[in-house]
Design a protein around this motif. Structure first.
Motif, PDB file in Angstrom:
ATOM      1  N   MET A   1     -71.750  10.291 -12.863  1.00 37.49           N
ATOM      2  CA  MET A   1     -72.474   9.510 -11.875  1.00 37.49           C
ATOM      3  C   MET A   1     -73.958   9.872 -11.874  1.00 37.49           C
ATOM      4  O   MET A   1     -74.831   9.010 -11.796  1.00 37.49           O
ATOM      5  CB  MET A   1     -71.867   9.732 -10.483  1.00 37.49           C
ATOM      6  N   ARG A   2     -74.266  11.177 -11.975  1.00 33.59           N
ATOM      7  CA  ARG A   2     -75.659  11.617 -11.998  1.00 33.59           C
ATOM      8  C   ARG A   2     -76.376  11.076 -13.222  1.00 33.59           C
ATOM      9  O   ARG A   2     -77.550  10.731 -13.158  1.00 33.59           O
ATOM     10  CB  ARG A   2     -75.722  13.147 -11.990  1.00 33.59           C
ATOM     11  N   LYS A   3     -75.655  11.020 -14.364  1.00 31.75           N
ATOM     12  CA  LYS A   3     -76.259  10.494 -15.589  1.00 31.75           C
ATOM     13  C   LYS A   3     -76.614   9.022 -15.416  1.00 31.75           C
ATOM     14  O   LYS A   3     -77.720   8.582 -15.777  1.00 31.75           O
ATOM     15  CB  LYS A   3     -75.294  10.668 -16.758  1.00 31.75           C
ATOM     16  N   VAL A   4     -75.728   8.228 -14.842  1.00 31.94           N
ATOM     17  CA  VAL A   4     -75.990   6.810 -14.627  1.00 31.94           C
ATOM     18  C   VAL A   4     -77.173   6.629 -13.682  1.00 31.94           C
ATOM     19  O   VAL A   4     -78.062   5.789 -13.902  1.00 31.94           O
ATOM     20  CB  VAL A   4     -74.731   6.108 -14.068  1.00 31.94           C
ATOM     21  N   LEU A   5     -77.225   7.426 -12.598  1.00 33.26           N
ATOM     22  CA  LEU A   5     -78.318   7.329 -11.644  1.00 33.26           C
ATOM     23  C   LEU A   5     -79.646   7.690 -12.300  1.00 33.26           C
ATOM     24  O   LEU A   5     -80.668   7.034 -12.085  1.00 33.26           O
ATOM     25  CB  LEU A   5     -78.042   8.251 -10.449  1.00 33.26           C
ATOM     26  N   PHE A   6     -79.637   8.734 -13.128  1.00 32.62           N
ATOM     27  CA  PHE A   6     -80.862   9.178 -13.796  1.00 32.62           C
ATOM     28  C   PHE A   6     -81.391   8.093 -14.724  1.00 32.62           C
ATOM     29  O   PHE A   6     -82.590   7.797 -14.742  1.00 32.62           O
ATOM     30  CB  PHE A   6     -80.582  10.460 -14.576  1.00 32.62           C
ATOM     31  N   ILE A   7     -80.514   7.492 -15.515  1.00 32.49           N
ATOM     32  CA  ILE A   7     -80.934   6.454 -16.449  1.00 32.49           C
ATOM     33  C   ILE A   7     -81.431   5.219 -15.702  1.00 32.49           C
ATOM     34  O   ILE A   7     -82.407   4.578 -16.094  1.00 32.49           O
ATOM     35  CB  ILE A   7     -79.786   6.097 -17.402  1.00 32.49           C
ATOM     36  N   THR A   8     -80.794   4.885 -14.561  1.00 34.18           N
ATOM     37  CA  THR A   8     -81.231   3.748 -13.763  1.00 34.18           C
ATOM     38  C   THR A   8     -82.648   3.964 -13.239  1.00 34.18           C
ATOM     39  O   THR A   8     -83.502   3.068 -13.310  1.00 34.18           O
ATOM     40  CB  THR A   8     -80.266   3.512 -12.589  1.00 34.18           C
ATOM     41  N   ILE A   9     -82.905   5.164 -12.719  1.00 33.97           N
ATOM     42  CA  ILE A   9     -84.247   5.478 -12.233  1.00 33.97           C
ATOM     43  C   ILE A   9     -85.256   5.414 -13.370  1.00 33.97           C
ATOM     44  O   ILE A   9     -86.378   4.932 -13.220  1.00 33.97           O
ATOM     45  CB  ILE A   9     -84.262   6.868 -11.567  1.00 33.97           C
ATOM     46  N   PHE A  10     -84.844   5.883 -14.544  1.00 35.95           N
ATOM     47  CA  PHE A  10     -85.739   5.874 -15.700  1.00 35.95           C
ATOM     48  C   PHE A  10     -86.113   4.452 -16.093  1.00 35.95           C
ATOM     49  O   PHE A  10     -87.277   4.152 -16.364  1.00 35.95           O
ATOM     50  CB  PHE A  10     -85.073   6.589 -16.875  1.00 35.95           C
ATOM     51  N   SER A 150     -89.798  14.225 -30.664  1.00 37.91           N
ATOM     52  CA  SER A 150     -89.437  13.119 -29.776  1.00 37.91           C
ATOM     53  C   SER A 150     -88.960  13.623 -28.424  1.00 37.91           C
ATOM     54  O   SER A 150     -88.325  12.880 -27.669  1.00 37.91           O
ATOM     55  CB  SER A 150     -88.335  12.264 -30.421  1.00 37.91           C
ATOM     56  N   ASP A 151     -89.281  14.895 -28.114  1.00 37.03           N
ATOM     57  CA  ASP A 151     -88.804  15.475 -26.860  1.00 37.03           C
ATOM     58  C   ASP A 151     -89.916  16.201 -26.103  1.00 37.03           C
ATOM     59  O   ASP A 151     -89.657  17.155 -25.366  1.00 37.03           O
ATOM     60  CB  ASP A 151     -87.644  16.440 -27.128  1.00 37.03           C
ATOM     61  N   TYR A 206     -81.866  11.603 -26.905  1.00 39.64           N
ATOM     62  CA  TYR A 206     -82.934  11.180 -26.013  1.00 39.64           C
ATOM     63  C   TYR A 206     -82.721  11.744 -24.610  1.00 39.64           C
ATOM     64  O   TYR A 206     -81.581  11.908 -24.157  1.00 39.64           O
ATOM     65  CB  TYR A 206     -82.978   9.652 -25.972  1.00 39.64           C
ATOM     66  N   LEU A 207     -83.835  12.038 -23.922  1.00 39.75           N
ATOM     67  CA  LEU A 207     -83.805  12.568 -22.558  1.00 39.75           C
ATOM     68  C   LEU A 207     -82.911  13.804 -22.468  1.00 39.75           C
ATOM     69  O   LEU A 207     -81.948  13.850 -21.706  1.00 39.75           O
ATOM     70  CB  LEU A 207     -83.343  11.486 -21.570  1.00 39.75           C
ATOM     71  N   ASN A 208     -83.265  14.791 -23.309  1.00 39.95           N
ATOM     72  CA  ASN A 208     -82.540  16.069 -23.297  1.00 39.95           C
ATOM     73  C   ASN A 208     -81.043  15.882 -23.535  1.00 39.95           C
ATOM     74  O   ASN A 208     -80.199  16.459 -22.829  1.00 39.95           O
ATOM     75  CB  ASN A 208     -82.773  16.801 -21.977  1.00 39.95           C
ATOM     76  N   ASN A 209     -80.722  15.048 -24.542  1.00 37.60           N
ATOM     77  CA  ASN A 209     -79.328  14.809 -24.962  1.00 37.60           C
ATOM     78  C   ASN A 209     -78.488  14.130 -23.893  1.00 37.60           C
ATOM     79  O   ASN A 209     -77.255  14.199 -23.942  1.00 37.60           O
ATOM     80  CB  ASN A 209     -78.664  16.131 -25.373  1.00 37.60           C
ATOM     81  N   THR A 210     -79.122  13.438 -22.945  1.00 37.60           N
ATOM     82  CA  THR A 210     -78.359  12.733 -21.914  1.00 37.60           C
ATOM     83  C   THR A 210     -78.230  11.245 -22.198  1.00 37.60           C
ATOM     84  O   THR A 210     -77.503  10.545 -21.498  1.00 37.60           O
ATOM     85  CB  THR A 210     -79.012  12.905 -20.536  1.00 37.60           C
ATOM     86  N   SER A 248     -87.984  -6.683 -31.927  1.00 37.15           N
ATOM     87  CA  SER A 248     -86.858  -6.913 -31.024  1.00 37.15           C
ATOM     88  C   SER A 248     -86.952  -5.972 -29.836  1.00 37.15           C
ATOM     89  O   SER A 248     -87.722  -5.007 -29.830  1.00 37.15           O
ATOM     90  CB  SER A 248     -85.535  -6.695 -31.766  1.00 37.15           C
ATOM     91  N   VAL A 249     -86.171  -6.230 -28.816  1.00 39.52           N
ATOM     92  CA  VAL A 249     -86.201  -5.388 -27.620  1.00 39.52           C
ATOM     93  C   VAL A 249     -85.645  -4.001 -27.943  1.00 39.52           C
ATOM     94  O   VAL A 249     -84.780  -3.840 -28.816  1.00 39.52           O
ATOM     95  CB  VAL A 249     -85.393  -6.016 -26.468  1.00 39.52           C
ATOM     96  N   ASP A 250     -86.153  -2.993 -27.258  1.00 44.69           N
ATOM     97  CA  ASP A 250     -85.606  -1.649 -27.365  1.00 44.69           C
ATOM     98  C   ASP A 250     -84.294  -1.570 -26.597  1.00 44.69           C
ATOM     99  O   ASP A 250     -84.009  -2.397 -25.721  1.00 44.69           O
ATOM    100  CB  ASP A 250     -86.588  -0.622 -26.799  1.00 44.69           C
ATOM    101  N   ARG A 251     -83.501  -0.540 -26.931  1.00 40.76           N
ATOM    102  CA  ARG A 251     -82.205  -0.384 -26.258  1.00 40.76           C
ATOM    103  C   ARG A 251     -82.024   1.072 -25.831  1.00 40.76           C
ATOM    104  O   ARG A 251     -82.314   1.995 -26.602  1.00 40.76           O
ATOM    105  CB  ARG A 251     -81.063  -0.804 -27.194  1.00 40.76           C
ATOM    106  N   ILE A 252     -81.571   1.254 -24.606  1.00 41.38           N
ATOM    107  CA  ILE A 252     -81.247   2.569 -24.088  1.00 41.38           C
ATOM    108  C   ILE A 252     -79.792   2.541 -23.627  1.00 41.38           C
ATOM    109  O   ILE A 252     -79.377   1.628 -22.907  1.00 41.38           O
ATOM    110  CB  ILE A 252     -82.197   2.975 -22.935  1.00 41.38           C
ATOM    111  N   GLU A 253     -79.012   3.512 -24.128  1.00 41.77           N
ATOM    112  CA  GLU A 253     -77.575   3.514 -23.842  1.00 41.77           C
ATOM    113  C   GLU A 253     -76.934   2.170 -24.202  1.00 41.77           C
ATOM    114  O   GLU A 253     -76.093   1.645 -23.462  1.00 41.77           O
ATOM    115  CB  GLU A 253     -77.319   3.843 -22.372  1.00 41.77           C
TER     116      GLU A 253
END
Length: 321
Positions: A1-10, A150-151, A206-210, A248-253
């Protein structure tokens, strides 16, 4: 859940600051395609590239907003060698400095990154006279190697977004083709075109392996005209190139990232001078004449490149019988 919240905020933060990773990074495709000067010839090149992004677009519309500024300074070192008159290889190594300035409500947010960027390795094959005399078709295939970091993080310890990193953290596949034709009615003039396709890989740390991040695939095509004239015992080469670029558009997760991707058309006046048979100076100025971006993004305002290249021929050894 924390991972999903973090990516959403990002992702929300990416939308807020208007991503520019589609046109603000190291100009790899712009600097590919060293000529094959014949068996045993080395080519060394050193270029400086300045890219200014201060134009905010929503789709094809230019917004009256100059509060965002991106500047990329790149040093590009290229090396090429011809094994035969048809087979050659080249490598491109990069160093990059990127800055982002956002000015709003009297406050300024400044971010800067510096470091070694990614590298490109390309194998090429030349086919002369395929479409008549004074015609050369070049085919190339290669890869972009993730040599750059890249980090990188901010002073507070937060990892910077992908578009501000010196490297991409991923291996890419590159296909390249060029064709040139000397004009019969003007022997000093040449019409040329090139096409580059970059199939981007995925950064799995990406994002500290998250998370994972994947830049959009890139298509780039150039069409140009170059002429030559002799003045003061120096060969000068003015030219003009029209460039089309589609990202093309970038993709995250594995999800599309807003405010990334688009297409651009540029005009690029060029000027070169062959001051000796083995030393060539070159400059070019790239200006946008059309752009369409997904969402709201900074797009290039101007780009300037200057460089020098050296031709080194292998010493011939004569053996008397």
């Amino acid at each position: 859940m924390r991972k999903v919240l973090f990516i959403t905020i990002f992702i929300l933060a990416q939308q807020l600051f208007s991503q520019t990773c589609c046109s603000g990074g190291v100009p790899l495709s712009n600097n590919l395609g060293l000529p094959n000067e014949g068996k045993g010839v080395w080519i060394l090149g050193l270029n400086y590239d300045y890219n200014n992004l201060n134009t905010l677009n929503a789709g094809a519309d230019k917004l009256d907003d100059d509060s965002r500024l991106r500047i990329t300074n790149s040093i590009l070192a290229s090396l090429g060698y011809a094994f035969t008159d048809r087979i050659s290889v080249e490598a491109l190594f990069t160093w990059v400095n990127q800055t982002r300035t956002i000015t709003q409500f009297g406050n300024e947010n400044f971010t800067e990154t510096t470091g070694i960027g990614d590298a490109v390795f390309l194998a090429k094959y030349a086919i002369p006279d395929i479409l008549g005399e004074r015609t050369v078709l070049n085919l190339g295939v290669g890869t972009k190697a993730p040599l750059g970091k890249s980090d990188l993080t901010t002073e507070e310890g937060f990892q910077l977004t992908a578009d501000l990193q010196p490297g991409s953290g991923a291996w890419d596949m590159i296909g390249w083709m060029s064709i040139s034709k000397g004009l019969n009615f003007r022997p000093s003039a040449t019409v040329s075109g090139s096409f580059t396709y970059r199939l981007t890989g995925k950064n799995n740390s990406y994002l500290n392996n998250t998370s994972t991040y994947e830049f959009g695939d890139v298509i780039q095509a150039n069409l140009g005209y170059t002429d030559q004239f002799l003045l003061f015992n120096t060969i000068f080469s003015p030219g003009v190139v029209f460039k089309y670029r589609n990202a093309s558009v970038d993709r995250i997760e594995d999800s599309d990232l807003p405010n990334t991707g688009g297409e651009w058309v540029f005009v690029r006046p060029e000027f070169g001078a062959q001051i000796t048979p083995s030393i060539i100076l070159s400059t070019r100025l790239e200006l946008p004449i059309y752009s369409y971006v997904n969402g709201t993004q900074l797009t290039p305002t101007l780009r300037f490149t200057a460089g020098i290249s050296f031709l080194l021929k292998k010493k011939e050894v004569n053996i008397l019988n």
